[in-house]
Design a protein around this motif. Structure first.
Motif, mmCIF file in Angstrom:
data_model
loop_
_atom_site.group_PDB
_atom_site.id
_atom_site.type_symbol
_atom_site.label_atom_id
_atom_site.label_comp_id
_atom_site.label_asym_id
_atom_site.label_seq_id
_atom_site.Cartn_x
_atom_site.Cartn_y
_atom_site.Cartn_z
ATOM 1 N N UNK A 277 0.815 -1.213 0.000
ATOM 2 C CA UNK A 277 0.000 0.000 0.000
ATOM 3 C C UNK A 277 0.851 1.265 0.000
ATOM 4 N N UNK A 278 2.120 1.120 0.429
ATOM 5 C CA UNK A 278 3.016 2.277 0.377
ATOM 6 C C UNK A 278 3.416 2.661 -1.032
ATOM 7 N N UNK A 279 3.127 1.802 -1.997
ATOM 8 C CA UNK A 279 3.444 2.116 -3.382
ATOM 9 C C UNK A 279 2.433 3.025 -4.041
ATOM 10 N N UNK A 280 1.344 3.324 -3.361
ATOM 11 C CA UNK A 280 0.333 4.237 -3.906
ATOM 12 C C UNK A 280 0.829 5.680 -3.759
ATOM 13 N N UNK A 281 0.685 6.459 -4.818
ATOM 14 C CA UNK A 281 1.197 7.830 -4.823
ATOM 15 C C UNK A 281 0.046 8.830 -4.825
ATOM 16 N N UNK A 282 0.319 10.036 -4.331
ATOM 17 C CA UNK A 282 -0.682 11.096 -4.338
ATOM 18 C C UNK A 282 -0.772 11.714 -5.739
ATOM 19 N N UNK A 283 -1.971 11.999 -6.198
ATOM 20 C CA UNK A 283 -2.110 12.710 -7.486
ATOM 21 C C UNK A 283 -1.446 14.084 -7.396
ATOM 22 N N UNK A 284 -0.796 14.485 -8.478
ATOM 23 C CA UNK A 284 -0.087 15.775 -8.481
ATOM 24 C C UNK A 284 -0.643 16.736 -9.524
ATOM 25 N N UNK A 285 -1.703 16.316 -10.210
ATOM 26 C CA UNK A 285 -2.273 17.194 -11.227
ATOM 27 C C UNK A 285 -3.697 16.730 -11.511
ATOM 28 N N UNK A 286 -4.436 17.570 -12.213
ATOM 29 C CA UNK A 286 -5.784 17.189 -12.612
ATOM 30 C C UNK A 286 -5.711 16.222 -13.794
#
Length: 685
Positions: A295-304
């Motif tokens: 689950x640590x491999x999930x990244x936060x979105x950085x753009x629309x």
């Protein structure tokens, strides 16, 4: 009680004559039932119906298959006449047999009315006036024995029951339907909804009880379990081969049997861990390390993101995307109940669908009316898939574990606060493998890969699982079994005194917690029906050292001469003489020694002209005369056992005294111990 044999004086016994006639009638009726099953025709509705009919017919024929050496019934109950009804007679057998009119000729041992055969006593007759047992030889009824059940009526030991328990058992394990005792029957007939842990001392029949419980549940809840299935998990393939005929003999053929290694065979096992690494990989903390890595491999979105729905493009803002990702991540990691968590792959699919549904709402606000099919196409579109690949990437279970063992920085992030640096060093590979498939995977690694696979997608579960020799499983192996359990129930079988694994504990609490059933009732079986008292008492000398809190088992029978302990100056000649003597008798003989000594023992016996084979963990059944590595002896039994050099068995592993306890309790009739060196302390008296 003494059995009545085929003749009384010079005249045939009328009871035996009548019972033989009933036996012949039952056999004829069973043949007619099989003929009727064969005659079932295919109406030709469609291919699927034809396939299901063929499978059902094959299963029915297998269940009705007649074994010429197994009689149609083994017992009978006569009820006491009541106020409104006369006495009734019921013959009890392995399966239900009916006549052409549908009337019962033999009652299945699992039917409710058969329970009195096992439970009735003079103190509590349960409506039974007389219990009759039958003796057979080669499928022919040769004797019977009656037990009158009435208050104040004294009953002795059943000679036929004892004969059946002691009957030589070469080859695979047989069913025990004719000899089930009341304490065993209570466990066998426990409700499907109840999970049970059987703490069974040697010779108490815990394995047989677990298998017969599976047969009982399949009979009682056939419709439900035909959909969800039953799984039997054993410690090794030799053990599974030993027990494989029990359920088919009871008419139950649709049961899966596997080892934990079979269940977790997602990568090829080519290597073996050092003991410290194997212990660490079985530690329950590894589940948290793997969860973080996944689950640590999930990244936060950085753009629309712009997505297309019905030919029009809609922009979804960064904050909205972050909310989608955070909500789904919490659904996958936030619940304390693992069964309520969203699996990683399902979360990825939901994320894609969340974007499509958001675009759908935007279109509806503008007056549009997109269809479900259009929405699903948007979820599968290139833009949405690219976003998911960047933020919630697809993961391969084996690749994730390989990356952890190959990348110290990745492992350090996942193990922070959970594993020490020294422990992390035990897990690391010296160099990355050329590919995931060619990596030097170990059995413990395979269990961890299966753990990740279970986080990625739901593992199909069974309605009931029978888990034998559970005392030796690591917590991570228990979790692998628990994933196959789903919402079903569990029968755990084992003996803490026979615990030889490095994770073994002094009670069942940790194992049951790892299996996801911490509130499971522990039911002890302490009456040994198979192992003679002389042998059991000898082995019990080890209990104060190996399981000080565990009560010693007691045997129901004594066999003078069943135990011989012989010091020898040289091994070869006494070993050959003893084995030749034992092998000349009916039944099976197991020569058990330390694993490293197997080649030499086999050479000595082969050179003497004895037909002998070494038992291996390859699925092959024990032969009539087998050389058995001590590590494969668990769960097996032989009529006669020769234990060679107990001190070598003890010295071969850290829990060697536990292993020796297992080895000493494999004998049904006689045990011979040959030793050149000193016996382990508790046995030397």
């Amino acid at each position: 009680m003494s059995p009545t044999s085929a003749t009384t004086g010079t005249a045939p016994d009328p009871v035996l004559t009548a019972e033989r006639a009933h036996l012949a009638r039952a056999a004829d009726c069973l043949t007619r039932m099989r003929t009727a099953a064969v005659a079932v025709t295919d109406a030709g509705v469609d291919a699927w119906a034809s396939e299901r009919l063929g499978a059902a017919r094959a299963e029915r024929l297998a269940a009705l298959a007649a074994d010429p050496g197994v009689p149609a019934f083994f017992g009978r109950t006569d009820t006491a006449p009541g106020d409104r009804a006369g006495a009734e007679t019921f013959h009890i057998g392995r399966r239900h047999v009916r006549d052409a009119d549908g009337d019962p000729v033999v009652i299945d041992w699992r039917a409710p009315m058969s329970r009195a055969f096992y439970q009735a006593s003079a103190a509590e007759p349960q409506g039974v006036a007389r219990r009759r047992r039958f003796g057979f030889a080669g499928g022919e009824l040769t004797s019977y024995e009656d037990e009158v059940l009435a208050p104040g009526q004294e009953t002795g030991d059943s000679a036929l029951l004892r004969e059946e328990i002691e009957r030589p058992r070469s080859g695979p394990m047989r069913d025990i339907v004719a000899t089930i005792q009341p304490d065993q029957d209570d466990i066998v007939r426990a409700p499907l909804t109840e999970s049970i842990c059987v703490q069974g001392a040697p010779g108490t029949g815990k394995t047989a009880v677990g298998l017969h419980r599976a047969a009982y549940l399949l009979y009682t809840h056939g419709d439900q379990l035909s959909r969800t299935g039953v799984l039997v998990v054993g410690p090794n393939r030799a053990f599974l081969r030993y027990i494989e005929q029990v359920l088919p003999a009871l008419g139950e053929v649709a049961v899966d049997q596997a080892t934990v290694a079979d269940l977790t065979a997602r990568v090829p096992v080519r290597a073996q861990d050092v003991p410290a690494a194997a212990v660490l990989k079985g530690d329950p903390r590894m589940a948290e390390v793997l969860r973080r890595a996944l689950w640590g491999g999930i990244r936060k979105p950085v753009d629309s993101v712009q997505v297309t729905l019905s030919g029009r493009r809609y922009r979804i803002g960064e904050e909205t995307l972050k909310r989608f990702v955070d909500d789904l991540r919490r659904a996958g990691t936030g619940s304390a109940d693992e069964s309520q968590r969203v699996h990683y792959a399902a979360g990825r699919e939901r994320l894609a669908m969340s974007l499509a549904e958001y675009a759908r709402r935007l279109k509806e606000v503008g007056g549009g009316s997109p269809t479900d099919a259009e929405t699903r196409r948007t979820a599968r579109s290139a833009e949405v898939r690219a976003f998911c690949d960047a933020v919630w990437p697809a993961v391969d279970a084996a690749a994730l574990v390989a990356d952890l063992w190959s990348d110290p920085a990745l492992l350090a992030r996942a193990a922070r606060g959970v594993l020490s640096e020294e422990e992390q060093a035990l897990l690391r590979w010296p160099a990355p493998p050329r590919s995931v498939r060619t990596a030097r995977w170990t059995a413990a690694d395979a269990v961890l890969v299966d753990e990740v696979a279970g986080m990625l997608e739901r593992t199909p579960g069974y309605g009931h699982v029978v888990l034998d020799e559970a005392q030796d499983l690591s917590p991570m192996e228990c979790r692998a079994v628990a994933r196959r359990l789903a919402a079903g129930s569990l029968t755990v079988l084992g003996d803490l005194a026979q615990a030889t694994g490095p994770w073994s504990a002094g009670d069942w609490a940790g194992t049951l917690a790892a299996l996801g059933r911490p509130d499971t009732t522990v039911r002890p079986l302490t009456r040994g029906y198979r192992v003679p008292a002389e042998v059991l008492d000898f082995a019990n000398r080890l209990l104060p050292l190996i399981a000080p809190g565990l009560g010693a088992a007691t045997a129901v029978r004594r066999e003078p001469g069943a135990l011989r302990v012989r010091p020898v100056a040289a091994l070869a000649e006494p070993l050959v003489a003893v084995v030749r003597e034992l092998a000349a008798a009916e039944g099976s003989t197991g020569v058990v020694c330390a694993d490293a000594a197997v080649p030499e023992v086999l050479r000595v016996l082969t050179a003497a002209g004895l037909e002998v084979a070494a038992l291996a963990d390859d699925g092959a059944a024990p032969t009539r005369l087998s050389v058995v590595p001590a590590t494969l002896a668990k769960g097996l039994e032989f009529d006669a056992v020769v234990v060679v050099e107990p001190a070598e068995i003890v010295a071969a592993e850290p829990r060697g005294l536990h292993r020796l306890y297992v080895v000493l309790t494999r004998a049904v009739s006689s045990l011979v111990v040959l030793h050149r060196g000193e016996l382990p302390g508790p046995l030397a008296g």
